[in-house]
Scaffold this motif. Structure first.
Motif, short mmCIF file in Angstrom:
data_model
loop_
_atom_site.label_atom_id
_atom_site.label_comp_id
_atom_site.label_asym_id
_atom_site.label_seq_id
_atom_site.Cartn_x
_atom_site.Cartn_y
_atom_site.Cartn_z
N ARG B 350 -44.49 17.02 -67.16
CA ARG B 350 -44.50 17.60 -68.50
C ARG B 350 -43.98 16.58 -69.52
NH1 ARG B 350 -41.98 23.13 -66.80
NH2 ARG B 350 -43.51 23.39 -65.17
N LYS B 388 -48.00 16.37 -44.45
CA LYS B 388 -48.28 17.52 -43.59
C LYS B 388 -48.19 18.81 -44.42
CE LYS B 388 -47.37 19.44 -39.14
NZ LYS B 388 -46.42 19.63 -38.05
N GLY B 389 -49.22 19.61 -44.32
CA GLY B 389 -49.22 20.89 -45.02
C GLY B 389 -49.55 20.78 -46.50
N CYS B 390 -49.92 19.60 -46.97
CA CYS B 390 -50.21 19.48 -48.39
C CYS B 390 -51.67 19.84 -48.67
CB CYS B 390 -49.91 18.08 -48.89
SG CYS B 390 -51.19 16.89 -48.51
N GLU B 391 -51.97 20.07 -49.93
CA GLU B 391 -53.35 20.33 -50.30
C GLU B 391 -53.97 19.05 -50.83
OE1 GLU B 391 -53.71 23.79 -52.86
OE2 GLU B 391 -52.18 24.79 -51.67
N LEU B 408 -51.32 17.91 -53.59
CA LEU B 408 -50.29 18.88 -53.94
C LEU B 408 -49.35 18.93 -52.75
CD1 LEU B 408 -51.72 22.13 -55.55
CD2 LEU B 408 -50.00 20.57 -56.45
N PRO B 410 -46.10 20.02 -50.81
CA PRO B 410 -45.07 21.06 -50.85
C PRO B 410 -43.69 20.47 -50.70
CG PRO B 410 -46.16 21.04 -48.72
CD PRO B 410 -46.88 20.05 -49.57
N ALA B 411 -42.78 21.03 -51.44
CA ALA B 411 -41.38 20.62 -51.37
C ALA B 411 -40.57 21.89 -51.57
CB ALA B 411 -41.08 19.60 -52.45
N PRO B 412 -39.32 21.85 -51.25
CA PRO B 412 -38.53 23.09 -51.42
C PRO B 412 -38.60 23.62 -52.84
CG PRO B 412 -37.30 21.51 -50.12
CD PRO B 412 -38.55 20.82 -50.56
N GLU B 413 -38.75 22.75 -53.81
CA GLU B 413 -38.73 23.22 -55.20
C GLU B 413 -40.10 23.64 -55.69
OE1 GLU B 413 -37.66 20.16 -54.30
OE2 GLU B 413 -35.56 20.76 -54.05
N GLY B 414 -41.10 23.45 -54.89
CA GLY B 414 -42.45 23.81 -55.33
C GLY B 414 -43.43 22.76 -54.85
N MET B 415 -44.55 22.70 -55.55
CA MET B 415 -45.54 21.72 -55.13
C MET B 415 -45.51 20.54 -56.10
SD MET B 415 -46.96 23.44 -52.62
CE MET B 415 -48.67 23.47 -52.21
N GLU B 417 -47.38 17.40 -57.71
CA GLU B 417 -48.74 16.94 -57.92
C GLU B 417 -48.74 15.42 -58.02
OE1 GLU B 417 -50.40 18.68 -61.37
OE2 GLU B 417 -52.46 18.47 -60.68
#
Lengths: 638, 644
Positions: B350, B388-391, B408, B410-415, B417
């Motif tokens: 952002r 692993k497990g990402c989009e 994308l 994944p992390a504990p705080e969200g995805m 990018e």
């Protein structure tokens, strides 16, 4: 060429061991005996892994854990050895084979003299990888080289070695976690879970430990207090995977509890598949019709997802408002109908299930100002904190919430869900049958043996808990421990005779072995091994018992090597296969703890472990060493 | 007894030939008539398949022992002596036409059993039936090309007995190259049709349209002749009941393939509704199936994907056998391969407009690490990203030479990018393939890596070509528009469609042909509207037309105006059903005193009756006795008043 390969393997194994060695060095300070709580708190190796800090564990947890650990390791080793053995059977009988063994035994003998007699290594077995691997003794030219007629055999040996090496590599990667499970009475149990274990295996394990009624509702679930989420694990999931997503400082918990909604869809399918019908029809459903419904929806070529549609409230991104929308469930995902569009053609995909799990949200009325408290959440399992990528949905009532969550589970897991249910049912029925037949025999099983079973079988599904019999049966299955390679022939005095009766006797006479004892045995195996590999020892003829130089001869001579071998210079460390008898139930309690603790105190901890976890990610080492230190601390306190 | 003349037309002599007159008495039985007739015709041939057809009454005289009197035949009867088996053109589910000898005298139920027995190697199938084709009013000029007809009329019906395989096909197909070709056509999925061809075909636009198709089913209890079907007429052979008993992919290649074809066309022609996501998955599967059926025509066997350990092991063994290879090579085999390249990375955040920055990237196992430069790649990476497990999504514009991979993570705080920008197609294909594998937890050592690269390349190529120039397809280049229904063809341009289908394709690319076919069918069967046959009906006491949906396990009532399901009744709550043939009304009673009655608007009530009876019959066919077929029960359940 042969030595190329051998050299290669030495390199490889050496490298692996060096790796662990370095780990051992940095994580095993010599003052471990006086380790403070700070040291015990030494960070777990697994990044982001929620491993319970060992100093939080209760005293007797160690025992269970060590037993777990022990049984676990040896079970795998056994399996490998056993497999190898099978392949070898034909060749062992081949009289043309003596060359390599002769060579081996010749260089093994000196090691006997240096290491003194007691360390007969009863519990160790020859590992075929060893022959090329002892720089001090090993002749540079393996004898096979001179015998071209043996090519086939060599090739076979070669490929076996490769397999073994690969197996070991694979084994080395196995991740293990210590998990603290909160029981429904608020107490907790700690267990060791490796990444291959499914939730079902862990449940079976817990059944053994808790003597609950084993009904199908028992489940493991995770909570996330930060997001106020809860989710029941599915029985086929590997437990380690979801736990690996937890952050280090996570407050998340694993609960062992009965969840009636777990398999409700199979008990009362009409409530899910005919949910639009009136309550009375659903209640009066005949059993036969229920069966038919299950059959229709779960036994066909494809799983049918309940036909769900209805208005749910969706929490708007970054806003505090919840907007109603018409949602539909399909096998491929959740869809919604945009305003003014038709329900059949203009569905917009809201979420697909490949990368998300479904969770129950707790008390969201308060937390997020949801219209009701009946909320569910879809998120990637990795996400642990508030994020825009979490999807929050709110239902009118608890029943709708159950419908949706169950529907999503059916869509996501499909047939596995039904398979899990059938396995659970079989387990529950067997247990109740067993309990009805003889309530007395279900007394405390010996911890380590039951764990062995759960793990050795790998897929302990439907395994009937028959505590007294189990270990015996197990021994029957495990092939005897003779080394897989020819050396066995050369070393007739392999101590099989002595060994086998003891576990048997143990199991029969001590069905309820006090959990305090197993660790004493386990400890030895888990202690970082002495610099000299036990491989050598396994070739040695076992000395007669009378030769035991140590005053308090422990029942298991494997104790001794630890002390005796410490002063030896460290040759390149290597992997070790433990004897097939290791997973057998623990031997009778050792006469005293003293030898063990003295070993720990006097011996500077050698920089090597004998476990196959050597090449594990650094965490493996950390964890092991931490355990060792914790044990030491415990002993010191005694 | 009085002797009178009976004139019989001998069909084999041709339409113009005068009828043959035989002198008969009323107590002469049919067999006698035939004998006299054959003698008088002086034609020497095998008459065993012939029988008498009574034209006015539209019925066969199949009982040789019945007398003329008993049959009610007088001198004015126009009888035709003709073979019971005649050629029939059958439109198969795959859209191709086959010519077979079919029985015109037995019930359609039997005729279909006979046809299936010949076409497919499996046990008796009752889920298929015949229907009259939808007339193609479109330009007749196209017809001049006269579609290829696969002729099977030479196959003697008697030789089709027990399923015995020869050369992997039923023995009667192995006779000649011609029949072998027919078998291949039957058992291998057809290539994708041109998008224009799909667009030209009739598509039901509404639920009422869908209902009309079901008015075309032939009556199973009567013969083809009785229903006005003539020799060489064209009928469609289709799966009518959506209960597919005992599908054995190993032995049912024809059945599986034809079912797939029917399902595929149902989806392409929007006969069954599916969402965009589902359509893309169907598209991906079709792409995969097309590719496989072109490349491995007969290899239906599934090759289980070796896991990486096995492959590593094999590599090792090969190396060992070759000998002389350095230990380093062997070690390399045990360690996963890597990708190393300069790429550009961009993390949208952002309020920042930072562009792409170039780093040295290393892909190993399932992680990406990046360094300031190649020289620093031995040190600590700036960052390591586990995939692993990402989009993974493409962000590609071939024309604009933009090859980005959107991750994308994944992390504990969200995805998180992240965009990776590659220089060219070649680089993109490799990194994209690696990312996709890693997101599924596979490493570069996985056997699918190369094929993954390959498919990404071919999809990239697809985005370059102009769809209008090549509607026909070559081996590697399939027009994505021929994989989706016209609705989505119109909605998306090729370059938008290709990545969507590719995305879906990645998830199924490892399936064998059989598994891919089965997966396609599974997804089809999981669609909410699967298995519904619609009929427009008027419920008793209702003033408006409604739609009755008939499914394998239930009946549903659909409001025509809204399209909503109003009510569902399940067969296992059904007590009985009756058909009043005079007022053509079906009345059904369910448990709990629920009674419904309706008249059928778009189809004959016999068709509805047969659907219900047929599904109930199917549910009685248990697995154990699948080899035997209780034909009597079928007719009892579906026959109607004539059968009783």
């Amino acid at each position: 060429m042969m030595d190329d390969i051998d050299a290669m393997f030495s390199n490889l194994l050496g490298e692996m061991d060096l790796l662990t060695q370095s780990l051992g060095v940095e994580t095993l300070p010599p003052e471990s005996s006086s380790s403070t709580s700070k040291e015990v708190n030494f960070t777990m190796g697994f990044a982001d892994m929620n491993v319970e800090s060992l100093n939080e564990l209760e005293e007797n947890d160690f025992d269970a854990l060590m037993a777990d650990l022990m049984a676990d390791l040896s079970a795998t080793e056994n399996k490998l050895v056993a497999e190898l053995e099978e392949q070898k059977d034909a060749k062992v009988a081949n009289p043309d084979l003596p060359a390599p063994p002769r060579e081996l035994s010749s260089y093994v003998v000196p090691s006997l003299s240096t290491t003194t007699s007691p360390d007969t290594g009863l519990n160790t077995t020859y590992t075929p990888l060893a022959d090329s691997h002892i720089p001090s003794f090993s002749p540079p030219q393996p004898p096979q080289h001179e015998k071209p007629s043996m090519e086939d055999v060599e090739a076979q040996i070669k490929s076996d070695k490769i397999k073994l090496a690969l197996e070991k590599l694979k084994e080395a990667k196995v991740k293990k976690l210590v998990v603290k499970v909160v029981m429904n009475d608020g107490s907790s149990k700690t267990l060791m879970v490796d990444e291959r274990q499914t939730v079902r295996d862990v449940l079976d394990n817990l059944f053994e430990k808790t003597h609950c009624d084993c009904n199908v509702d028992w489940s493991l679930s995770e909570t996330n207090p930060e997001l106020q989420l809860e989710r029941g694990f599915e029985d086929h999931e590997n437990l380690v995977d979801p736990l690996s997503a937890w952050t280090r400082d996570s407050e998340n918990k694993v609960l062992f509890q009965e969840r009636t909604e777990k398999y409700e869809v199979f008990k009362n399918p009409q409530n899910f598949y005919l949910w639009k019908k009136d309550k009375k029809t659903l209640k009066d459903m005949k059993d036969r019709d229920k069966e038919l419904l299950v059959e229709e929806n779960f036994c066909g070529p494809s799983i049918i997802v309940p036909d769900l549609e209805g208005v749910l409230y969706l929490r708007e991104d970054n806003k505090k408002s919840w907007k109603p929308r018409l949602f539909l469930l399909r096998a491929s995902g959740i869809y919604y109908v945009p305003k003014g569009k038709s329900k059949t053609r203009d569905l917009v995909c809201f979420v697909q299930f490949d990368n998300v799990n479904v969770y129950y949200g707790k008390e969201y009325k308060n937390k997020y100002k949801a219209p009701t408290d009946f909320c569910f959440v879809l998120k990637h399992p990795q996400i642990q904190k508030e994020s825009q990528y979490i999807k929050y949905l709110c239902c009118d009532d608890s029943w709708m919430m159950t419908l949706w969550v169950t529907g999503i589970r059916i869509a996501k897991y499909g047939k596995s869900l039904y398979e899990n249910y059938k396995t659970s049912m079989a387990k529950a029925q067997l247990t109740s049958a067993w309990n009805n037949r003889s309530t007395t025999t279900t007394s405390t099983p010996s911890t380590s043996s039951t764990i062995t079973n759960a793990k050795a079988s790998g897929k302990a599904n439907g395994y009937a808990p028959q505590p007294p019999e189990e270990p015996v049966a197990n021994i029957g299955i495990e092939p005897p421990p003779p080394p897989p390679l020819p050396p066995a022939q050369i070393l007739p005095p392999h101590p099989t005779v002595k060994r086998s009766p003891s576990p048997n006797a143990t199991t029969k006479k001590l069905p309820s072995l006090p959990t305090k004892y197993p660790p004493s045995q386990a400890t030895i195996f888990n202690l970082p091994a002495p610099p000299l590999s036990q491989d050598d020892i396994s070739f040695l003829p076992p000395p007669p018992d009378s030769d035991f130089p140590l005053p308090p001869p422990p029942p298991d001579p494997a104790f001794c090597p630890v002390t005796n071998r410490v002063p030896k210079p460290a040759p390149p460390p290597r992997q070790l296969y433990m004897g097939a008898d290791v997973p057998a139930p623990p031997p009778p309690p050792p006469p005293s703890f003293t030898p063990t603790s003295s070993v720990i105190k006097t011996a500077p901890l050698p920089p090597k472990r004998t476990t196959p976890m050597q090449a594990a990610p650094p965490g493996g080492g950390d964890f092991m060493s931490e355990l060792a230190r914790a044990m030491a601390k415990k002993r010191a306190n005694q | 007894m009085a002797v009178w003349d009976l004139s019989v037309t001998l069909e084999d002599l041709g339409a113009e030939a005068p009828p043959i007159t035989v002198s008969v008495t009323s107590d002469l039985h049919i067999g006698g008539v035939i004998l006299k007739l054959v003698e008088k015709s002086q034609v020497r041939r095998d008459w065993s398949d012939h029988a008498l057809w009574w034209e006015q009454k539209q019925q066969w005289l199949l009982r040789p022992s019945w007398t003329l009197e008993k049959c009610g035949i007088h001198a004015d009867a126009r009888l035709i002596f003709m073979p019971q088996h005649k050629a029939l053109k059958l439109g198969l589910p795959n859209g191709l036409t086959i010519r077979v000898r079919a029985c015109f005298s037995g019930s359609v139920f039997r005729t279909v059993l006979g046809i299936c027995k010949m076409l497919s190697e499996s046990r008796p199938q009752t889920e298929l039936s015949l229907l009259r084709p939808v007339e193609e009013k479109k330009k007749k000029k196209d017809k001049d090309l006269s579609e290829e007809v696969y002729d099977l009329t030479d196959v003697p019906l008697t030789s089709v007995s027990r399923p015995c395989l020869y050369n992997g096909m039923p023995a009667h197909f192995a006779d000649s190259p011609k029949t072998e070709k027919v078998y291949k056509m039957l058992s291998v999925p057809q290539p994708a049709p041109a998008p224009e061809a799909i667009a030209k075909l009739y598509r039901p636009a509404s639920i009422v349209d869908k209902a009309h198709i079901h008015s075309r089913w032939l009556d199973s209890s009567r013969s083809l002749m009785q229903q006005g079907v003539q020799e060489n007429d064209r009928l469609w052979l289709r799966f009518k009941y959506y209960c597919f008993h005992d599908m054995e992919p190993k032995y049912d290649a024809v059945r599986l393939t034809q079912l797939y074809e029917q399902a595929r066309w149902a989806i392409l022609l929007e006969d069954i509704d599916c969402t965009e996501e589902e359509m893309m998955l169907f598209g991906g599967l079709q792409y995969h199936i097309n590719k496989l059926s072109l490349s491995e025509p007969q290899a239906m066997t599934s090759t289980p994907a070796m896991d990486d350990l096995d492959s590593a092991l094999q590599c090792l063994e090969v190396k060992l056998d070759v000998g002389g290879s350095s230990p380093q090579d062997l070690l390399d085999n045990l360690t996963a391969p890597e990708l190393n390249d300069y790429l550009k990375i961009f993390r949208p955040k952002r309020l920042t407009l930072k562009g792409y920055k170039q780093y040295w990237f290393k892909f190993k196992d399932d992680s990406i690490s990046y360094y300031k430069s190649k020289e620093e790649s031995l040190g600590e990476p700036i960052q390591q990203i586990n995939l692993k497990g990402c989009e993974v999504a493409p962000d590609v514009n071939v024309a604009g030479q933009k090859f980005c991979i959107r991750l994308l993570i994944p992390a504990p705080e969200g995805m998180n990018e992240v965009y990776l920008r590659c220089e060219n197609e070649e680089q993109y294909s490799r990194w994209m393939a690696a990312c996709r594998l890693a997101s599924k937890g596979k490493s570069l050592a996985d056997t699918s890596f190369q094929s993954e690269i390959q498919s990404i390349r071919s999809f990239l190529a697809m985005q370059q070509t102009n769809p209008s120039t090549n509607s026909s397809q070559t081996d590697d280049n399939i027009n994505t528009h021929s994989l989706v229904s016209p609705r989505y063809s119109k909605k998306y341009k090729t370059k938008q469609l290709a990545p969507k289908i590719l995305d879906a394709y990645q998830n199924v690319a490892q399936l064998s042909l059989t598994d891919a076919l089965l997966r396609f069918l599974q997804i089809w069967q999981a669609l909410p509207d699967f298995g519904l046959s619609f009929v427009v009906v008027r419920f008793k006491g209702s003033r408006k037309d409604e739609v009755l949906g008939i499914a394998p396990n239930r009946l549903i009532r659909i409001d025509l105006g809204v399209g909503d399901v109003v009510k569902t009744w399940r067969y296992n709550n059904m007590r009985q059903w009756n058909v009043n043939w005079d007022i053509r009304q079906v009345a059904i009673e369910f448990d709990g005193n629920v009674n419904i009655a309706f008249c059928c608007v778009t189809a004959d009530c016999k068709i509805v009756h047969e659907f219900i009876g047929g599904y109930i019959f199917m549910s009685t066919r248990s697995r154990e006795q699948s080899d035997t077929l209780n034909e009597e029960l079928f007719h009892k359940l579906t026959g109607g008043h004539e059968a009783l």
